[in-house]
Write an enzyme that holds these catalytic residues in place. Structure first.
Site, short mmCIF file in Angstrom:
data_model
loop_
_atom_site.label_atom_id
_atom_site.label_comp_id
_atom_site.label_asym_id
_atom_site.label_seq_id
_atom_site.Cartn_x
_atom_site.Cartn_y
_atom_site.Cartn_z
N ALA A 125 36.57 18.09 -1.57
CA ALA A 125 36.34 16.85 -2.30
C ALA A 125 37.46 16.62 -3.33
CB ALA A 125 34.97 16.90 -2.96
N GLU B 244 30.18 16.23 7.83
CA GLU B 244 29.56 16.27 6.51
C GLU B 244 29.34 17.70 6.05
OE1 GLU B 244 28.71 13.26 4.92
OE2 GLU B 244 28.58 14.61 3.21
N ASP B 245 29.76 17.98 4.86
CA ASP B 245 29.41 19.22 4.17
C ASP B 245 29.73 20.48 4.97
OD1 ASP B 245 28.72 17.51 2.20
OD2 ASP B 245 26.61 18.04 2.07
N ASP C 287 33.48 12.77 5.62
CA ASP C 287 32.92 12.03 4.49
C ASP C 287 33.34 12.65 3.15
OD1 ASP C 287 31.23 10.14 3.26
OD2 ASP C 287 29.64 11.63 3.11
N ASP C 288 33.37 13.97 3.07
CA ASP C 288 33.65 14.61 1.78
C ASP C 288 35.10 14.47 1.37
OD1 ASP C 288 30.97 15.84 1.30
OD2 ASP C 288 31.43 16.59 3.30
N TYR D 206 18.10 10.62 -0.81
CA TYR D 206 19.48 11.10 -0.85
C TYR D 206 19.62 11.93 -2.13
CZ TYR D 206 24.59 10.57 -0.54
OH TYR D 206 25.94 10.80 -0.46
N LYS E 262 21.92 10.81 5.12
CA LYS E 262 23.12 9.93 5.22
C LYS E 262 22.87 8.84 6.26
CE LYS E 262 26.24 12.33 2.64
NZ LYS E 262 27.27 11.89 1.70
N ARG F 74 28.19 24.03 3.33
CA ARG F 74 28.38 23.67 1.90
C ARG F 74 27.62 22.37 1.68
NH1 ARG F 74 29.26 19.28 -0.24
NH2 ARG F 74 31.45 18.79 0.02
N ASN G 46 29.72 7.80 -5.62
CA ASN G 46 29.23 8.59 -4.48
C ASN G 46 29.65 7.90 -3.20
OD1 ASN G 46 27.31 9.52 -2.36
ND2 ASN G 46 26.58 10.76 -4.06
N ARG H 82 0.85 -1.21 0.00
CA ARG H 82 0.00 0.00 0.00
C ARG H 82 0.88 1.26 0.00
NH1 ARG H 82 -2.40 -1.10 4.48
NH2 ARG H 82 -4.26 -2.04 3.58
N ASN I 30 27.47 17.17 -7.09
CA ASN I 30 26.07 16.91 -6.74
C ASN I 30 25.33 18.21 -6.51
OD1 ASN I 30 26.29 14.04 -6.63
ND2 ASN I 30 27.39 14.25 -4.70
N1 NDP Z 1 30.42 12.30 -5.56
C1 NDP Z 1 30.58 12.42 -4.27
O1 NDP Z 1 30.52 11.44 -3.49
C2 NDP Z 1 30.87 13.75 -3.70
C3 NDP Z 1 30.71 14.89 -4.45
N2 NDP Z 1 30.98 16.10 -3.90
C4 NDP Z 1 30.71 17.26 -4.70
O2 NDP Z 1 31.89 17.95 -4.98
C5 NDP Z 1 31.58 19.31 -5.21
C6 NDP Z 1 32.65 20.16 -4.56
O3 NDP Z 1 32.65 20.03 -3.16
P1 NDP Z 1 33.78 20.79 -2.29
O4 NDP Z 1 35.13 20.39 -2.76
O5 NDP Z 1 33.52 20.57 -0.86
O6 NDP Z 1 33.42 22.27 -2.66
P2 NDP Z 1 34.29 23.58 -2.83
O7 NDP Z 1 33.34 24.67 -3.09
O8 NDP Z 1 35.23 23.69 -1.69
O9 NDP Z 1 35.17 23.28 -4.11
C7 NDP Z 1 34.81 23.63 -5.40
C8 NDP Z 1 36.06 23.73 -6.21
O10 NDP Z 1 35.71 24.00 -7.55
C9 NDP Z 1 36.43 25.13 -7.99
N3 NDP Z 1 35.68 25.88 -8.98
C10 NDP Z 1 34.61 26.68 -8.78
N4 NDP Z 1 34.26 27.26 -9.94
C11 NDP Z 1 35.12 26.81 -10.88
C12 NDP Z 1 35.28 27.04 -12.26
N5 NDP Z 1 34.47 27.86 -12.93
N6 NDP Z 1 36.27 26.41 -12.90
C13 NDP Z 1 37.09 25.59 -12.24
N7 NDP Z 1 36.99 25.31 -10.93
C14 NDP Z 1 36.01 25.92 -10.27
C15 NDP Z 1 36.68 25.97 -6.76
O11 NDP Z 1 37.77 26.85 -7.01
P3 NDP Z 1 38.36 27.84 -5.90
O12 NDP Z 1 39.13 26.93 -4.96
O13 NDP Z 1 39.25 28.73 -6.69
O14 NDP Z 1 37.21 28.51 -5.25
C16 NDP Z 1 36.99 24.87 -5.76
O15 NDP Z 1 38.33 24.47 -5.86
C17 NDP Z 1 30.15 19.53 -4.69
O16 NDP Z 1 29.26 19.62 -5.79
C18 NDP Z 1 29.84 18.25 -3.96
O17 NDP Z 1 28.49 17.89 -4.06
C19 NDP Z 1 31.46 16.23 -2.63
C20 NDP Z 1 31.63 15.14 -1.84
C21 NDP Z 1 31.27 13.82 -2.31
C1 PYR Z 2 27.86 13.13 -1.70
C2 PYR Z 2 28.34 14.17 -0.82
O1 PYR Z 2 28.75 13.91 0.29
C3 PYR Z 2 28.36 15.52 -1.29
O2 PYR Z 2 28.04 15.78 -2.45
O3 PYR Z 2 28.71 16.40 -0.49
MG MG Z 3 28.94 15.60 1.47
#
Ligand code: NDP
Ligand code: PYR
Ligand code: MG
Length: 548
Positions: free
Chosen positions: A298, A234-235, A257-258, A91, A163, A145, A448, A46, A404
């Site tokens: 990440a 996380e985040d 986690d990231d 998720y 999560k 974030r 992921n 259901r 993501n």
């Molecule tokens: N698949 C998975 O399991 C996971 C995916 N993610 C995803 O990873 C992504 C990033 O997370 P996180 O590292 O924490 O985030 P941040 O915001 O810390 O990192 C983003 C990075 O991208 C760079 N960036 C932004 N704009 C541009 C551009 N136009 N050209 C090139 N580089 C650029 C930034 O540059 P600058 O340093 O110069 O600002 C920075 O280095 C998120 O979308 C998150 O969802 C995260 C964890 C797990």
């Molecule tokens: C999947 C994950 O942890 C993130 O995008 O931040």
């Molecule tokens: Mg995360």
């Protein structure tokens, strides 16, 4: 059947009260308070039909949250038996919409909110959690974030909840042992500060020094209140993600986690992708060259973990580092570019001294990567030209757009297949459907961290690890890479099917327990003398299973 019913009783003070009878209560609700014919297995059918009758994913999310609250056995039964349908709803990507809109779709409390104004009395906030003795795993976010969606403040709570639902579904952690936490330290997102429905403190984020003091008290009180708790950060925004992992990882059982979970899951997928690509090109595994778009927590976390791909294949650490290039919002990261954030320095190139290089196609032509990974939050950054350039250089280009949720993915699967004429080896952070191209079905991987954190958590909890070491993370990654069946390999999958998550989590947990023992951080003495087969059996038996 286990359902949640409020039933009246008279307390010892003589006052009539209401108590909850749910699936964990030995009591049955009195006759008349539930329908005459209500069998658990029929109610699942259901509930699933009710879920599928809804048009919008956010409505499905709300329905599932309410089902979890009313009857968590039915909820987890549905999750476990329909993983690929339900995971995107509880998720990523739907949890992203749930976070953005949390203050508007909020129904009832779930988890703990700790506000900056609670500083000095955080212990008393945590002690109000009703299931203190049972707490084993907490996902803690400060909402700064969330996925690639930016600073959502306390609207980040659904990411902790989501999560933890995957911990229960994926690794059989008892629902009552999970503690979702969102820290309310302000938000710098003006539209939330202006939103009359916003559920958090209406203030801008506290400064670094204030946050540091808060986090010290918070982690101290967490450990005191929940002595058996593993904490998953996380985040947190990138600077704080690194800072608090470094600050606490040798003091409490905690991992990020990231940085670490994502590193582990991407290493695993890359190992399988590299095998496919190297076999097609007839080249050694050590020839791979990896370019990252995105150098945040990440991107750099994954880059660090991918070093072990090369060192495990015989390269030195220096040689491994030279196989990796990072690009951030200013372009290619190299020493001569000028001042760099601390976390970017390790992979900064010393061998490039020319002018700033910002165009991704130009950078690809210079680096000649076998692999591009996107952790940039930039939707569509892997353009047709980028993918075609990769395909021109590589028999089987490896393209992992890992940002993501789906709408921020650096490219979509069908485009990647078309633009590489079906040769791409692909994994993305959020799910994409399989795609038919020239008479063949192509399967996307989902790179992921959801594939590894349940097993890392289960292994750490069962071994009672005092800390989570790098080797425990690495072994989780290798266990995931090895978990593919021959049928999955024949379809060129780079990750196992999500339907097998419990089996995979058990395998990962076994390896994590063994590594905790080898690293001397385990505190469960009873597991030390057991064989692998016994530990695996113990791990599976420890998993909570929904009862209908
Ligand atoms: N698949 C998975 O399991 C996971 C995916 N993610 C995803 O990873 C992504 C990033 O997370 P996180 O590292 O924490 O985030 P941040 O915001 O810390 O990192 C983003 C990075 O991208 C760079 N960036 C932004 N704009 C541009 C551009 N136009 N050209 C090139 N580089 C650029 C930034 O540059 P600058 O340093 O110069 O600002 C920075 O280095 C998120 O979308 C998150 O969802 C995260 C964890 C797990
Ligand atoms: C999947 C994950 O942890 C993130 O995008 O931040
Ligand atoms: Mg995360």
């Amino acid at each position: 059947m286990p359902t949640r019913v409020l039933t009246p009783y008279v307390g010892s003070d003589g006052v009539q009260k209401l108590k909850v009878i749910d699936g964990t209560s030995p009591e049955q609700p009195p006759r008349g308070l539930v329908p005459p014919v209500l069998s658990g297995s029929v109610h699942v059918v259901r509930s699933l039909a009710q879920l599928r009758s809804k048009d919008k994913d956010i409505e499905k999310y709300i329905f599932l949250q309410q089902l979890k609250d009313a009857d968590h056995n039915a909820f987890y039964h549905i999750c476990l038996n329909n993983m690929s349908e339900i995971t995107p709803l509880i998720y990523t990507p739907t949890v992203g919409d749930a976070c953005v809109n949390y203050s508007h779709i909020y129904r009832r409390p779930e988890g703990i909110f700790v506000s900056y104004s609670d500083k000095g009395k955080i212990g008393s906030i945590l002690r109000s959690w009703p299931l203190r003795d049972e707490a084993r795993i907490s996902v803690v976010t400060d909402g700064s974030r969330i996925l690639g969606l930016g600073d959502l403040g306390v609207n980040g709570m659904p990411i902790s909840i989501g999560k933890l639902s995957l911990y229960v579904a994926g690794a059989g952690i008892r629902p009552r042992s999970t503690v979702p936490i969102c820290l309310d330290l302000g938000t710098n997102t003006q539209r939330y500060l202006d939103d009359p429905l916003y559920l958090g403190s209406r203030m801008r984020r506290v400064g670094d020094a204030e946050m540091r003091e808060f986090m010290e008290e918070f982690m101290y009180e967490m450990h005191k209140t929940f002595p058996k708790l593993l904490v998953q950060f996380e985040d947190f925004s990138t600077d704080h993600a690194f800072e608090y992992l470094d600050t606490f990882r040798n003091r409490y059982p905690v991992f990020n986690d990231d940085i670490q979970g994502t590193g582990a899951v991407v290493l695993s997928g890359f190992i399988n992708a590299a095998r496919i690509a190297s076999a097609a090109a007839n080249k050694p595994l050590t020839d791979h060259r990896i370019l990252f778009l995105g150098a945040g927590s990440a991107g750099t976390g994954v880059a660090s973990q991918l070093m072990s791909f090369f060192t495990l294949n015989g390269l030195s650490a220096q040689e491994a580092r030279e196989r990796i290039w990072l690009v951030d919002s200013q372009g290619l990261i190299f020493d001569a570019r000028g001042k760099l954030a601390e976390h970017k320095k390790f992979f900064s190139r010393k061998d490039y001294t020319g002018p700033a290089m910002t165009d991704l196609v130009e950078i690809i032509k210079y680096v000649k990567p076998t692999t591009i990974m996107g952790l940039s939050t930039i939707s569509g950054a892997f353009t047709e030209e980028v993918c075609r350039t990769m395909a021109a250089m590589n028999e089987r280009p490896i393209i992992f757009p890992l940002s993501n949720p789906v709408r921020l993915s650096e490219c979509i699967f069908s485009d990647a297949v078309e633009w590489t004429d079906g040769r791409v080896v692909f994994a993305s952070g959020s799910p994409f459907p399989e795609y038919q191209y020239k008479g063949k079905t192509h399967y996307p991987g989902q790179g992921n961290n959801m594939y590894v954190f349940p097993g890392i958590g289960l292994g750490s909890i069962l071994s009672r690890a005092s800390s989570v070491t790098d080797k425990m993370i690495e072994t989780a990654s290798l266990a995931l890479a090895d978990s593919l069946t021959s049928e999955e390999r024949s379809l060129e999958l780079v990750y196992p099917r999500i339907e097998r998550i419990r089996d995979i989590s058990a395998q990962i947990a076994l390896k994590v327990i063994r590594m905790a023992q080898r690293e001397g951080v385990d505190r469960s003495v009873a597991l030390r003398d057991k064989s692998d087969a016994d530990i695996l059996e113990f791990t599976k038996k420890s998993m909570w299973t929904p009862q209908l």
